[in-house]
Enzyme design. Structure first.
Site, PDB file in Angstrom:
ATOM      1  N   CYS A   2      16.304  67.839  40.006  1.00  0.00           N
ATOM      2  CA  CYS A   2      17.543  68.081  40.730  1.00  0.00           C
ATOM      3  C   CYS A   2      18.670  67.259  40.113  1.00  0.00           C
ATOM      4  O   CYS A   2      18.425  66.324  39.356  1.00  0.00           O
ATOM      5  CB  CYS A   2      17.382  67.699  42.200  1.00  0.00           C
ATOM      6  SG  CYS A   2      15.935  68.412  43.003  1.00  0.00           S
ATOM      7  N   ARG A  27      19.852  71.105  33.988  1.00  0.00           N
ATOM      8  CA  ARG A  27      18.594  70.551  34.479  1.00  0.00           C
ATOM      9  C   ARG A  27      17.732  71.594  35.177  1.00  0.00           C
ATOM     10  O   ARG A  27      16.539  71.404  35.371  1.00  0.00           O
ATOM     11  CB  ARG A  27      18.879  69.384  35.441  1.00  0.00           C
ATOM     12  CG  ARG A  27      19.545  68.205  34.774  1.00  0.00           C
ATOM     13  CD  ARG A  27      20.023  67.196  35.788  1.00  0.00           C
ATOM     14  NE  ARG A  27      18.923  66.481  36.419  1.00  0.00           N
ATOM     15  CZ  ARG A  27      18.466  65.301  36.017  1.00  0.00           C
ATOM     16  NH1 ARG A  27      19.004  64.720  34.967  1.00  0.00           N
ATOM     17  NH2 ARG A  27      17.492  64.705  36.653  1.00  0.00           N
ATOM     18  N   TRP A  76      16.223  71.690  42.860  1.00  0.00           N
ATOM     19  CA  TRP A  76      15.085  72.422  42.289  1.00  0.00           C
ATOM     20  C   TRP A  76      13.981  72.341  43.324  1.00  0.00           C
ATOM     21  O   TRP A  76      13.480  71.261  43.631  1.00  0.00           O
ATOM     22  CB  TRP A  76      14.661  71.781  40.966  1.00  0.00           C
ATOM     23  CG  TRP A  76      13.628  72.555  40.205  1.00  0.00           C
ATOM     24  CD1 TRP A  76      13.845  73.555  39.308  1.00  0.00           C
ATOM     25  CD2 TRP A  76      12.199  72.363  40.248  1.00  0.00           C
ATOM     26  NE1 TRP A  76      12.652  74.002  38.799  1.00  0.00           N
ATOM     27  CE2 TRP A  76      11.632  73.291  39.352  1.00  0.00           C
ATOM     28  CE3 TRP A  76      11.356  71.511  40.952  1.00  0.00           C
ATOM     29  CZ2 TRP A  76      10.250  73.383  39.151  1.00  0.00           C
ATOM     30  CZ3 TRP A  76       9.988  71.596  40.763  1.00  0.00           C
ATOM     31  CH2 TRP A  76       9.447  72.526  39.856  1.00  0.00           C
ATOM     32  N   ASN A 102      16.668  63.325  44.942  1.00  0.00           N
ATOM     33  CA  ASN A 102      15.775  63.811  43.891  1.00  0.00           C
ATOM     34  C   ASN A 102      14.417  63.168  44.097  1.00  0.00           C
ATOM     35  O   ASN A 102      14.332  61.992  44.451  1.00  0.00           O
ATOM     36  CB  ASN A 102      16.280  63.407  42.502  1.00  0.00           C
ATOM     37  CG  ASN A 102      17.559  64.104  42.115  1.00  0.00           C
ATOM     38  OD1 ASN A 102      18.062  64.952  42.832  1.00  0.00           O
ATOM     39  ND2 ASN A 102      18.101  63.741  40.970  1.00  0.00           N
ATOM     40  N   GLY A 103      13.349  63.899  43.828  1.00  0.00           N
ATOM     41  CA  GLY A 103      12.018  63.324  43.952  1.00  0.00           C
ATOM     42  C   GLY A 103      11.241  63.921  45.105  1.00  0.00           C
ATOM     43  O   GLY A 103      11.625  64.940  45.693  1.00  0.00           O
ATOM     44  N   GLU A 487       3.963  75.645  20.072  1.00  0.00           N
ATOM     45  CA  GLU A 487       5.358  75.418  20.430  1.00  0.00           C
ATOM     46  C   GLU A 487       6.160  76.714  20.375  1.00  0.00           C
ATOM     47  O   GLU A 487       7.003  76.972  21.245  1.00  0.00           O
ATOM     48  CB  GLU A 487       5.967  74.366  19.495  1.00  0.00           C
ATOM     49  CG  GLU A 487       7.452  74.096  19.673  1.00  0.00           C
ATOM     50  CD  GLU A 487       7.815  73.531  21.038  1.00  0.00           C
ATOM     51  OE1 GLU A 487       9.027  73.486  21.340  1.00  0.00           O
ATOM     52  OE2 GLU A 487       6.908  73.148  21.811  1.00  0.00           O
ATOM     53  N   LYS A 491       8.121  78.328  23.599  1.00  0.00           N
ATOM     54  CA  LYS A 491       9.549  78.640  23.605  1.00  0.00           C
ATOM     55  C   LYS A 491       9.788  80.075  24.071  1.00  0.00           C
ATOM     56  O   LYS A 491      10.697  80.343  24.844  1.00  0.00           O
ATOM     57  CB  LYS A 491      10.145  78.446  22.192  1.00  0.00           C
ATOM     58  CG  LYS A 491      10.315  77.015  21.756  1.00  0.00           C
ATOM     59  CD  LYS A 491      11.466  76.295  22.391  1.00  0.00           C
ATOM     60  CE  LYS A 491      11.094  75.388  23.504  1.00  0.00           C
ATOM     61  NZ  LYS A 491      10.076  74.419  23.414  1.00  0.00           N
ATOM     62  N   GLU A 494       9.028  80.429  27.832  1.00  0.00           N
ATOM     63  CA  GLU A 494       9.972  79.669  28.647  1.00  0.00           C
ATOM     64  C   GLU A 494      11.257  80.439  28.923  1.00  0.00           C
ATOM     65  O   GLU A 494      11.757  80.441  30.046  1.00  0.00           O
ATOM     66  CB  GLU A 494      10.345  78.354  27.946  1.00  0.00           C
ATOM     67  CG  GLU A 494       9.355  77.234  28.107  1.00  0.00           C
ATOM     68  CD  GLU A 494       9.830  75.960  27.423  1.00  0.00           C
ATOM     69  OE1 GLU A 494       9.649  74.878  28.003  1.00  0.00           O
ATOM     70  OE2 GLU A 494      10.379  76.041  26.303  1.00  0.00           O
ATOM     71  N   HIS A 510     -12.816  84.533  17.845  1.00  0.00           N
ATOM     72  CA  HIS A 510     -13.679  84.100  18.941  1.00  0.00           C
ATOM     73  C   HIS A 510     -13.058  84.432  20.293  1.00  0.00           C
ATOM     74  O   HIS A 510     -13.211  83.672  21.254  1.00  0.00           O
ATOM     75  CB  HIS A 510     -13.938  82.594  18.839  1.00  0.00           C
ATOM     76  CG  HIS A 510     -14.671  82.207  17.596  1.00  0.00           C
ATOM     77  ND1 HIS A 510     -16.016  82.492  17.400  1.00  0.00           N
ATOM     78  CD2 HIS A 510     -14.253  81.573  16.474  1.00  0.00           C
ATOM     79  CE1 HIS A 510     -16.386  82.035  16.222  1.00  0.00           C
ATOM     80  NE2 HIS A 510     -15.343  81.486  15.634  1.00  0.00           N
ATOM     81  N   LYS A 609      14.980  70.615  33.160  1.00  0.00           N
ATOM     82  CA  LYS A 609      15.044  69.871  31.904  1.00  0.00           C
ATOM     83  C   LYS A 609      14.268  68.566  31.981  1.00  0.00           C
ATOM     84  O   LYS A 609      13.522  68.219  31.085  1.00  0.00           O
ATOM     85  CB  LYS A 609      16.512  69.590  31.557  1.00  0.00           C
ATOM     86  CG  LYS A 609      16.709  68.873  30.218  1.00  0.00           C
ATOM     87  CD  LYS A 609      16.234  69.726  29.066  1.00  0.00           C
ATOM     88  CE  LYS A 609      16.417  69.066  27.726  1.00  0.00           C
ATOM     89  NZ  LYS A 609      15.758  69.824  26.657  1.00  0.00           N
TER      90      LYS A 609
END
Length: 614
Positions: A2, A27, A76, A102-103, A487, A491, A494, A510, A609
């Site tokens: 947040c 964020r 968030w 936040n948290g 990676e 990306k 995301e 496999h 973020k």
């Protein structure tokens, strides 16, 4: 996660707060809100959606503040779905207190039951509304000042928080505190700014105080006081932040992610500036001086990270084992402390984080240190929690990264870890002097080669148009390009919301080979190294099953290129530094695919973020 912005001064607080909330949009968030005093009473305006929707509601409601003090928040969702009611700020039942947070308050359930027994009712599903009412209950039941109630309530709280509160009893005050979640205070003569990071502050002042763990700040017209939870006055250090306003703006690019991809020649060079001195044949790593012997003589190194930082750690695993001949383990920080890991005194850990505030990584650091381990940090944000909690480390110096999907931080992390590995290899005698000079010369050339790799931009944009409607992607690589495949897949998923998997190319047969058909794009990192012939065989296996192959190849390649449906060239380089180049076209591909699918590139859904909750 947040975003927090608060202001105390003579300016127009709504304008300052809204501008700050826009700075924090990167964020990730689902709602926004603002609170202040209107005709002497606390008033709140909040709205699900973007800050622009909050702005419209403020205009529609003709919302304004009496005092030059206010708080703002982007949420968030953790407790309760995204909606207007669950958005911050939250008020106490009697509307005398307003808070942003936040948290996560872990014991909010027991606190809520205690409050309900005492007649409190709740409008939202949030732990934050419980917190503000608990502060109110402490103040009322024990007849305390707002400051005392704030402090004593937070002593009862279990969990992580960064909070800012307003009180009708103290209308010219801001009450702020942090534990496990970042908070910075900006100072500009008689103006004060509070934020969850420095981005909303830099255009007003470069003087800041980073609030420490379990500290409380009280800001009023008379200045500020900082105490700990035991009420002892602290002597904070005012620091100068080295951040330019231009660095947190798009500077002509359409998106922050696009800007940050194209900044990589400069950001990688900044990582090496003052450290890699080619003309003297030196690598200078001043941040690890005191504990350098622990690192150099380590019998094992454990790398900690989450998401992209974990992938950077996987690349580093290949480097440390190959160059330094040290066994390496790469751990998801989010899983590490829950599996009763074996940690001995003197063990060496390297914690990797862009923000320096990743809650899972901080928890893993705390566990490692409690067992007597030496912990180094590799972070981007100066003054961040991981930078403070680790014994020593190295900053990335990549500049602010605003896009939620990390790009330049990844290459900066790999660059710093590469320098550490090469330096250690020389000191340990596992590479010769000539090998050392070859590797630093190769590393020194990377910014120019990245700039060249970025010239495939238009080719990749055209390729994205072809594959923008794909439902699945498979990314394959070998050796130190396997983490790059991971990676690349991360990306894409995301920011475009396409399902994508990264896999070791040798493991394709496999399991994943069952997925290959004419509708499955497969991205191969097929650079010319010791695994080249093997990866060519893997390409043949995909082509024989009608899979569509996109190959990242070394400049001048003819074999892999001739077999692929599409090939993208990167400059030739030593295999040790190849991941810094092979990741570039994958970043561009994810960016353009997302763009052509109409996705919000900089603020992908459900992501944040800086992940400051577990």
């Amino acid at each position: 996660m947040c975003g927090i912005v608060a202001y105390k001064g003579s300016g127009h607080s709504i304008e300052v707060i809204l501008k700050g909330l826009k700075r924090l949009e990167y964020r990730g968030y689902d709602s926004a809100g603002i609170a202040g005093f209107e005709q002497g009473k606390l008033a709140c305006c909040k709205k699900q959606g973007k800050v622009s929707e909050l702005e419209n509601k403020i205009l529609e409601d003709q919302f304004s503040f009496d005092h030059g003090v206010g708080i703002g928040h982007t949420r968030w969702a953790t407790h309760g779905e995204p909606n207007d009611t669950n958005a911050h700020p939250h008020m106490s039942q009697d509307r005398s207190l307003a808070i942003i947070h936040n948290g996560i308050i872990e014991n909010y359930g027991s606190l809520k039951k205690e409050l309900e027994i005492n007649g409190y009712e709740f409008e939202s599903d949030t732990d934050t509304e419980v917190l503000v009412n608990f502060i109110h209950f402490i103040r009322k039941s024990e007849n305390l000042t707002t400051e005392e109630a704030f402090r004593l309530a937070l002593k009862r709280v279990v969990g992580a928080y960064a909070v800012v509160m307003l009180s009708c009893a103290d209308p010219d005050h801001l009450f702020a505190a942090r534990k496990g979640s970042p908070m910075v205070i900006g100072i500009n003569q008689d103006e004060y700014f509070i934020a969850s990071d420095a981005t909303p502050i830099v255009e007003y002042t470069n003087e800041v105080i980073y609030l420490k763990e379990s500290e409380i700040a009280v800001i009023s017209s008379g200045g500020y006081t900082i105490k700990n939870l035991d009420n002892a006055v602290q002597d904070p250090r005012v620091q100068l932040i080295d951040m330019e306003l231009e660095a947190i703006e798009k500077s002509g690019y359409d998106h922050f992610m696009q800007k940050e991809i194209f900044e990589q020649p400069e950001s990688i060079a900044n990582c090496m500036r003052g450290r890699l001195i080619l003309e003297k044949g030196e690598l200078v790593l001043g941040g690890i001086n005191e504990y350098s012997q622990s690192l150099i003589h380590a019998k094992k190194i454990t790398l900690l990270g989450c998401g992209t930082s974990w992938h950077a750690g996987l690349v580093a695993e290949y480097l440390f084992e190959d160059i330094c001949r040290i066994p390496v383990e790469v751990e998801y920080a989010s899983e590490f402390r829950y599996r009763n890991p074996i940690i001995n005194e003197g063990d060496v850990f390297i914690a990797i984080s862009q923000s320096g505030e990743t809650a899972d990584t901080l928890a893993a650091i705390e566990l490692a240190k409690s067992k007597g381990a030496i912990v180094f940090g590799v972070v981007n944000v100066v003054g961040s929690s991981i930078a403070r909690e680790t014994h020593e480390g190295a900053y990335l110096h990549a500049g602010p990264e605003i896009g939620v999907a990390s790009t330049k931080a990844f290459t900066a992390q790999v660059t710093v870890l590469s320098m550490i590995a090469i330096k250690m290899g020389l000191i340990r005698g596992t590479i010769s002097q000539s090998q050392f000079h070859l590797l630093i010369a190769e590393l020194n050339q990377i910014p120019k080669k990245v700039a060249k790799a970025l010239k495939s931009n238009e080719q990749i944009e055209a390729l994205a148009e072809i594959y923008k409607d794909a439902q699945n992607f498979l990314y394959l690589g070998r050796g130190n390009n396997f983490p790059v495949a991971l990676e690349g897949a991360l990306k894409l998923k995301e920011i475009s919301y396409i399902h994508a998997e990264g896999y070791p190319a040798a493991e394709m047969k496999h399991g994943p080979i069952a997925l290959i058909d004419e509708d499955m794009p497969v991205v191969f990192i097929a650079t010319q190294d010791d695994s080249y012939e093997k990866i060519v065989s893997n390409i043949q296996e995909v082509k024989s099953r009608k899979g569509k192959v996109i190959a990242i190849v070394t400049e001048g390649d003819t074999l892999a290129s001739s077999m692929a449906d599409y090939s993208i060239e990167i400059p030739k380089s030593h295999y040790v530094v190849t991941p810094l180049l092979s990741v570039i076209p994958l970043q561009l591909l994810s960016y353009y695919v997302a763009l052509k699918r109409g996705c919000n590139v900089d603020q992908p859904r459900n992501l944040a973020k800086s992940v400051t909750v577990e």
